[in-house]
Scaffold this active site. Sequence first.
Site, PDB file in Angstrom:
ATOM      1  N   CYS A 260       6.361  49.580  36.148  1.00  0.00           N
ATOM      2  CA  CYS A 260       4.976  49.979  36.418  1.00  0.00           C
ATOM      3  C   CYS A 260       4.723  50.476  37.834  1.00  0.00           C
ATOM      4  O   CYS A 260       4.322  51.619  38.028  1.00  0.00           O
ATOM      5  CB  CYS A 260       4.051  48.810  36.090  1.00  0.00           C
ATOM      6  SG  CYS A 260       4.160  48.375  34.362  1.00  0.00           S
TER       7      CYS A 260
ATOM      8  N   PHE B 260       0.894  38.460  45.954  1.00  0.00           N
ATOM      9  CA  PHE B 260       1.494  39.777  46.254  1.00  0.00           C
ATOM     10  C   PHE B 260       1.589  40.016  47.754  1.00  0.00           C
ATOM     11  O   PHE B 260       1.455  41.134  48.224  1.00  0.00           O
ATOM     12  CB  PHE B 260       0.718  40.892  45.511  1.00  0.00           C
ATOM     13  CG  PHE B 260       1.084  40.905  44.054  1.00  0.00           C
ATOM     14  CD1 PHE B 260       0.763  39.824  43.267  1.00  0.00           C
ATOM     15  CD2 PHE B 260       1.793  41.944  43.493  1.00  0.00           C
ATOM     16  CE1 PHE B 260       1.142  39.774  41.935  1.00  0.00           C
ATOM     17  CE2 PHE B 260       2.164  41.913  42.152  1.00  0.00           C
ATOM     18  CZ  PHE B 260       1.837  40.822  41.371  1.00  0.00           C
ATOM     19  N   LEU B 261       1.844  38.956  48.469  1.00  0.00           N
ATOM     20  CA  LEU B 261       2.062  39.045  49.923  1.00  0.00           C
ATOM     21  C   LEU B 261       3.425  38.471  50.286  1.00  0.00           C
ATOM     22  O   LEU B 261       3.611  37.925  51.360  1.00  0.00           O
ATOM     23  CB  LEU B 261       0.966  38.266  50.671  1.00  0.00           C
ATOM     24  CG  LEU B 261      -0.287  39.025  51.105  1.00  0.00           C
ATOM     25  CD1 LEU B 261      -1.156  38.112  51.969  1.00  0.00           C
ATOM     26  CD2 LEU B 261      -0.002  40.322  51.854  1.00  0.00           C
TER      27      LEU B 261
ATOM     28  N   LYS C 299      12.591  41.277  38.941  1.00  0.00           N
ATOM     29  CA  LYS C 299      11.856  40.052  39.322  1.00  0.00           C
ATOM     30  C   LYS C 299      12.374  38.956  38.428  1.00  0.00           C
ATOM     31  O   LYS C 299      13.054  39.215  37.429  1.00  0.00           O
ATOM     32  CB  LYS C 299      10.357  40.261  39.122  1.00  0.00           C
ATOM     33  CG  LYS C 299       9.993  40.547  37.669  1.00  0.00           C
ATOM     34  CD  LYS C 299       8.539  40.805  37.442  1.00  0.00           C
ATOM     35  CE  LYS C 299       7.747  39.538  37.369  1.00  0.00           C
ATOM     36  NZ  LYS C 299       6.391  39.734  36.830  1.00  0.00           N
TER      37      LYS C 299
ATOM     38  N   LYS D  20      -7.105  50.881  35.922  1.00  0.00           N
ATOM     39  CA  LYS D  20      -5.710  50.463  35.758  1.00  0.00           C
ATOM     40  C   LYS D  20      -4.864  50.959  36.922  1.00  0.00           C
ATOM     41  O   LYS D  20      -4.131  50.207  37.566  1.00  0.00           O
ATOM     42  CB  LYS D  20      -5.162  50.992  34.433  1.00  0.00           C
ATOM     43  CG  LYS D  20      -3.671  50.833  34.261  1.00  0.00           C
ATOM     44  CD  LYS D  20      -3.230  49.380  34.160  1.00  0.00           C
ATOM     45  CE  LYS D  20      -1.720  49.290  34.108  1.00  0.00           C
ATOM     46  NZ  LYS D  20      -1.245  47.892  34.123  1.00  0.00           N
TER      47      LYS D  20
ATOM     48  N   ASN E 125      -3.187  48.670  39.982  1.00  0.00           N
ATOM     49  CA  ASN E 125      -1.734  48.597  40.132  1.00  0.00           C
ATOM     50  C   ASN E 125      -1.263  49.193  41.441  1.00  0.00           C
ATOM     51  O   ASN E 125      -0.422  48.617  42.137  1.00  0.00           O
ATOM     52  CB  ASN E 125      -1.059  49.333  38.967  1.00  0.00           C
ATOM     53  CG  ASN E 125      -0.302  48.349  38.100  1.00  0.00           C
ATOM     54  OD1 ASN E 125      -0.648  47.155  38.094  1.00  0.00           O
ATOM     55  ND2 ASN E 125       0.701  48.802  37.420  1.00  0.00           N
TER      56      ASN E 125
ATOM     57  N   LYS F  59      14.664  48.175  15.798  1.00  0.00           N
ATOM     58  CA  LYS F  59      13.806  47.190  16.479  1.00  0.00           C
ATOM     59  C   LYS F  59      12.988  46.428  15.443  1.00  0.00           C
ATOM     60  O   LYS F  59      12.857  45.207  15.503  1.00  0.00           O
ATOM     61  CB  LYS F  59      12.885  47.935  17.461  1.00  0.00           C
ATOM     62  CG  LYS F  59      12.041  47.036  18.328  1.00  0.00           C
ATOM     63  CD  LYS F  59      11.077  47.840  19.190  1.00  0.00           C
ATOM     64  CE  LYS F  59      11.743  48.466  20.377  1.00  0.00           C
ATOM     65  NZ  LYS F  59      10.775  49.039  21.343  1.00  0.00           N
TER      66      LYS F  59
ATOM     67  N   LYS G 237       6.275  53.808  38.892  1.00  0.00           N
ATOM     68  CA  LYS G 237       5.765  54.914  38.059  1.00  0.00           C
ATOM     69  C   LYS G 237       4.268  55.138  38.326  1.00  0.00           C
ATOM     70  O   LYS G 237       3.819  56.257  38.554  1.00  0.00           O
ATOM     71  CB  LYS G 237       6.018  54.533  36.600  1.00  0.00           C
ATOM     72  CG  LYS G 237       5.277  55.288  35.545  1.00  0.00           C
ATOM     73  CD  LYS G 237       5.685  54.872  34.147  1.00  0.00           C
ATOM     74  CE  LYS G 237       5.028  53.586  33.667  1.00  0.00           C
ATOM     75  NZ  LYS G 237       3.641  53.732  33.200  1.00  0.00           N
TER      76      LYS G 237
HETATM   77  C1  UDX Z   1       2.831  44.826  37.430  1.00  0.00           C
HETATM   78  C2  UDX Z   1       1.406  44.342  37.641  1.00  0.00           C
HETATM   79  O1  UDX Z   1       1.449  43.102  38.348  1.00  0.00           O
HETATM   80  C3  UDX Z   1       0.716  44.125  36.290  1.00  0.00           C
HETATM   81  O2  UDX Z   1      -0.621  43.726  36.493  1.00  0.00           O
HETATM   82  C4  UDX Z   1       0.750  45.462  35.530  1.00  0.00           C
HETATM   83  O3  UDX Z   1       0.128  45.328  34.264  1.00  0.00           O
HETATM   84  C5  UDX Z   1       2.182  45.913  35.357  1.00  0.00           C
HETATM   85  O4  UDX Z   1       2.832  46.036  36.627  1.00  0.00           O
HETATM   86  P1  UDX Z   1       5.173  43.800  36.790  1.00  0.00           P
HETATM   87  O5  UDX Z   1       5.665  45.136  37.223  1.00  0.00           O
HETATM   88  O6  UDX Z   1       5.610  43.241  35.489  1.00  0.00           O
HETATM   89  O7  UDX Z   1       3.531  43.829  36.749  1.00  0.00           O
HETATM   90  O8  UDX Z   1       5.622  42.735  37.877  1.00  0.00           O
HETATM   91  P2  UDX Z   1       5.018  42.184  39.236  1.00  0.00           P
HETATM   92  O9  UDX Z   1       5.017  40.730  39.147  1.00  0.00           O
HETATM   93  O10 UDX Z   1       3.764  42.899  39.561  1.00  0.00           O
HETATM   94  O11 UDX Z   1       6.165  42.629  40.310  1.00  0.00           O
HETATM   95  C6  UDX Z   1       6.422  43.988  40.514  1.00  0.00           C
HETATM   96  C7  UDX Z   1       7.428  44.107  41.656  1.00  0.00           C
HETATM   97  O12 UDX Z   1       6.822  43.701  42.887  1.00  0.00           O
HETATM   98  C8  UDX Z   1       8.672  43.245  41.485  1.00  0.00           C
HETATM   99  O13 UDX Z   1       9.816  43.987  41.884  1.00  0.00           O
HETATM  100  C9  UDX Z   1       8.440  42.083  42.426  1.00  0.00           C
HETATM  101  O14 UDX Z   1       9.664  41.545  42.934  1.00  0.00           O
HETATM  102  C10 UDX Z   1       7.665  42.763  43.539  1.00  0.00           C
HETATM  103  N1  UDX Z   1       6.821  41.838  44.301  1.00  0.00           N
HETATM  104  C11 UDX Z   1       5.786  41.221  43.671  1.00  0.00           C
HETATM  105  C12 UDX Z   1       7.079  41.644  45.656  1.00  0.00           C
HETATM  106  O15 UDX Z   1       8.018  42.206  46.217  1.00  0.00           O
HETATM  107  N2  UDX Z   1       6.266  40.811  46.364  1.00  0.00           N
HETATM  108  C13 UDX Z   1       5.216  40.155  45.774  1.00  0.00           C
HETATM  109  O16 UDX Z   1       4.533  39.404  46.465  1.00  0.00           O
HETATM  110  C14 UDX Z   1       4.971  40.362  44.391  1.00  0.00           C
END
Ligand code: UDX
Length: 440
Positions: free
Chosen positions: A264, A253-254, A325, A208, A212, A36, A267
């Site tokens: 994340c 997130f809705l 995502k 944190k 989350n 890496k 886990k």
């Molecule tokens: C997340 C947290 O958002 C971030 O603050 C933390 O530091 C790490 O974990 P991440 O896992 O990278 O970030 O992606 P995020 O955009 O949160 O999406 C997580 C999952 O939720 C994805 O599978 C996404 O498709 C899903 N999601 C997100 C939904 O199904 N609906 C939503 O409205 C938002």
Amino acid sequence: MKNITFIGSGYVGLVSGAGISDFGHKVICADISEEKIQLLKNGKVPIYEPGLTELIKKNVDAGRLFFTSDLKKAIKKSDIIFIAVGTPQGEDRAADISSVKSVAKIIGENLNKYKVICTKSTVPVGTGELVKKIINKHNDKQTPFGYVSNPEFLREGSAIKDFLWPDRIVIGSDNKKSFDIMKEVYNPLYINDKPILNTSIVTAEMIKYAANAFLALKISYINEVANLCEALGANVQDVSKAMGQDGRISSKFLHPGPGYGGSCFPKDTKAFAALSRKNGQKMQTIEAAIEANKHQKIRMVKKIRSLVDGDFSKKIISVLGLSFKPNTDDIRDSASIDMINAINDGGGLVRAYDPIANDSMKKLFRNVEYFESWEEACKDADAVVIMTEWNEFRSMSIQKLKQLMNKPVLLDTRNIISIQKLKENEFYYDNVGRVSDDAN
Ligand code: UDX
């Protein structure tokens, strides 16, 4: 200007290290993986994160960002050491902090002057005290050091933006000196009056997980609302829009979907729930969110199976979107993995396309055919399922899709395809909680 080392050059260490070097500090991103580090030294970035290659190049060229696999040397040269190694889920659902513990040992052995040790990895609440103990155990000369917790709130795909324009910075510390040094590190953000919250170490660790797990709960909640909308003929996108217009709820997130994935939420929710149980408090809300998420993924499989008359065998099913995502190559806990497994187990033939994550998924599934465009992937398909809301799928021609397919059958798990267009092209379709296109 501080000399700073990040131990762990993954999604968090690379973004945060490059970001902090952009503030004018001298940063070494260290990692035990020689491969890496060699890649990074050759100007290649081992992960896909929009804007990261450019940010790294800018700071390497400016002589502020370096890479090494010699952790000891990097530690000795630094005033501040960030621990940014992975903390994957362990057997008992709690986070596996073995990497954090081994890094703490190396730090203790190489403390040659006062330093601030800063844990950025997501660790179970209370880990700070353990890390301090391990450092002290190997700190033969009893060199004084500071310890802080500085959790990250980076979303994959928008991590650079989240780092350089954060909503807040959280610093958990147990003495003023450590906090003041960390304030200096983040000074450019502080100048832009980004709130720096000063709290205790254990509270920073709790923040944190609490943040989350709440975001994950919010997603499971809107997924269940969507499922009820289906039963009652309501439109979840209008429900979500109207809910989001309430400042107390916010529109983020809705968005209902196939269930959350990533490195994340799955886990952190399990670790938080396990930690809560271990401390005699069953966290019913988060345990329910975990359960709801598992069922959401199963529900998507049921939907596509019923669209192909209950039988996958010998059917060609095209899976569009493999990453958990958009704007990432990361497939960890992606809902598409459950989908592909179910289709394979049912004797179906999967043809897959993802703009970025094909190679990531190839490591997991060899018996899937991968293509370089949605058009090729959907050719002769008996059904198409959209699993990730990549922009190119939002704009795809439904007419063209129909011409390519064997039968016009589509499951849209991200509610990105116009129902009107599907109807006009006589598609047999399903989605998540939508009975018609948005009212407005
Ligand atoms: C997340 C947290 O958002 C971030 O603050 C933390 O530091 C790490 O974990 P991440 O896992 O990278 O970030 O992606 P995020 O955009 O949160 O999406 C997580 C999952 O939720 C994805 O599978 C996404 O498709 C899903 N999601 C997100 C939904 O199904 N609906 C939503 O409205 C938002």
